[in-house]
Enzyme design. Structure first.
Site, PDB file in Angstrom:
ATOM      1  N   LYS A  69       0.860  -1.176   0.000  1.00  0.00           N
ATOM      2  CA  LYS A  69       0.000   0.000   0.000  1.00  0.00           C
ATOM      3  C   LYS A  69       0.900   1.230   0.000  1.00  0.00           C
ATOM      4  CE  LYS A  69      -2.995   2.910   2.697  1.00  0.00           C
ATOM      5  NZ  LYS A  69      -3.448   3.271   4.062  1.00  0.00           N
ATOM      6  N   GLY A 113      -7.494   9.375  10.282  1.00  0.00           N
ATOM      7  CA  GLY A 113      -7.724   9.415  11.721  1.00  0.00           C
ATOM      8  C   GLY A 113      -8.757  10.425  12.184  1.00  0.00           C
ATOM      9  N   ALA A 158      -9.321   5.910   4.909  1.00  0.00           N
ATOM     10  CA  ALA A 158      -9.177   7.087   5.778  1.00  0.00           C
ATOM     11  C   ALA A 158     -10.490   7.834   5.928  1.00  0.00           C
ATOM     12  CB  ALA A 158      -8.098   8.036   5.282  1.00  0.00           C
ATOM     13  N   GLY A 159     -10.787   8.219   7.156  1.00  0.00           N
ATOM     14  CA  GLY A 159     -11.934   9.055   7.457  1.00  0.00           C
ATOM     15  C   GLY A 159     -13.116   8.346   8.076  1.00  0.00           C
ATOM     16  N   ASN A 177      -8.393   1.858  10.363  1.00  0.00           N
ATOM     17  CA  ASN A 177      -7.601   1.526  11.540  1.00  0.00           C
ATOM     18  C   ASN A 177      -8.133   2.257  12.768  1.00  0.00           C
ATOM     19  OD1 ASN A 177      -4.026   1.645  12.405  1.00  0.00           O
ATOM     20  ND2 ASN A 177      -5.738   0.803  13.483  1.00  0.00           N
ATOM     21  N   THR A 178      -8.061   3.587  12.763  1.00  0.00           N
ATOM     22  CA  THR A 178      -8.417   4.370  13.940  1.00  0.00           C
ATOM     23  C   THR A 178      -9.869   4.170  14.356  1.00  0.00           C
ATOM     24  OG1 THR A 178      -6.810   6.037  13.228  1.00  0.00           O
ATOM     25  CG2 THR A 178      -8.335   6.677  14.953  1.00  0.00           C
TER      26      THR A 178
END
Length: 260
Positions: free
Chosen positions: A102, A163, A189-190, A211-212
Site C-alpha cells: 500500500k 484518523g 481514511a476518514g 484503523n483508527t
C-alpha cells in the site's frame, strides 16, 4: 452472495474489510480486534511496526500470522517518493519477496493529505520494480483514473482526513471514481463508525480500509465486529439496488383494486 468476492491482484478474498494494526493498547488487543473484524488483509506501517527488522523487540507477525492473513506493508510516515520506494523495498526483503504494497506519500503533518505529485512518481518506480501497488490518493477522479492506467492494482481514495472520523466527506467524487474504474476502489481514511462503512459500500466501493475507527473506539473488539456487519450490510444493500427517491409520499399499500 457466495459468488460475490473481492479480487485484488489476482487473489480472491471473502472479506471486504481491510484493517490496520496501529494504535491498539497491546498485541493481544490487536489480535482480538483483527479476528473480530473478519478481515483477511491486514496493513502494517513498516516505518513504525516491527515485523522482524528489530529482532529483540516484539514482532507483530507473532500475533498476525502471514499464514492466516495477507500482510499489506504500507508506507505511512513517508513524505517523499524516495522514502516510500525504499520502505517498500525493505518490506519486500523482510517478507521474503512479498510484492503487494500500500503506497501513501503524505503532503504535510497537519492534514496528512496525500502528496499526489510524489505519489505518482513513487507508483511509477514501484510498478517498474515489479510491485503490485494499492495506492492511497485524494478523491480527485482524474488522478484516480491516471493511477489505474499506470498499473496500480487498486485505487484508495480518502473519505476524510486520516484518523479524523469525519466519514464520507465527498460522496459524489467517490461515486465518480467508482463509475470510471476497472480496478477495485477502496475507501481509505476518514471512516469513524459503522454507518460510515455502510455508506461507503452502498456507494459501490469494493472494500473499506480502516484503523483508527476500530483502534480508537472505547471497545475496539466490539467495534471491529460492528464494522464487519456494516460492510456486509452495505454491500448487500448496494447489490440489491435502493428504491428511487421521490419528492412526495407514496403509499406502501396501493389503493388500486381496494374494496371500498
Amino acid at each position: 452472495m457466495q459468488d460475490d468476492k473481492l479480487i485484488i491482484a489476482g487473489k480472491t478474498y471473502n472479506s471486504r474489510l481491510l484493517v490496520g494494526t496501529g494504535k491498539y493498547k497491546d498485541m493481544d488487543e490487536t489480535r482480538d480486534a483483527i479476528e473480530a473484524s473478519g478481515a483477511e488483509i491486514v496493513t502494517v506501517a513498516i516505518r513504525r511496526t516491527n515485523i522482524g527488522q528489530n529482532p529483540h523487540e516484539p514482532n507483530l507477525l507473532d500475533v498476525i500470522s502471514p499464514e492466516k492473513y495477507t500482510i499489506l506493508p504500507n508506507t505511512a510516515g513517508c513524505y517523499t517518493a524516495k522514502d516510500a520506494v525504499r520502505t517498500c523495498q525493505l518490506a519486500r526483503e523482510l517478507l521474503d519477496g512479498h510484492d503487494l504494497v500500500k503506497l501513501e506519500v503524505l503532503g504535510d503533518e497537519k492534514t496528512l493529505y496525500p502528496n499526489m505529485v510524489d505519489t505518482i512518481a513513487a507508483a511509477e518506480l514501484l510498478i517498474k520494480d515489479g510491485f503490485k501497488v494499492m495506492v492511497y490518493t485524494s478523491d480527485d477522479p482524474i488522478i484516480a483514473k491516471r493511477l489505474e492506467d499506470m498499473g496500480c492494482v487498486s485505487v484508495m481514495p480518502l473519505a476524510g482526513l486520516i484518523g479524523s472520523g469525519l466519514g464520507i466527506c465527498n460522496p459524489h467524487n467517490i461515486r465518480l471514481i467508482i463509475e470510471n474504474a476497472t480496478v477495485p476502489i477502496l475507501v481509505d481514511a476518514g471512516v469513524g463508525t459503522a454507518s460510515d462503512a455502510a455508506i461507503a459500500m452502498e456507494l459501490g466501493c469494493d472494500a473499506v480500509l480502516m484503523n483508527t475507527a476500530i483502534a480508537g473506539a472505547k471497545k475496539p473488539v466490539l467495534m471491529a465486529s460492528a464494522m464487519q456487519k456494516a460492510i456486509e450490510a452495505g454491500r448487500e444493500s448496494f447489490l440489491a439496488g435502493r428504491m428511487p427517491k421521490k419528492a412526495y409520499a407514496s403509499a406502501s399499500s396501493p389503493i388500486d383494486g381496494t374494496f371500498f
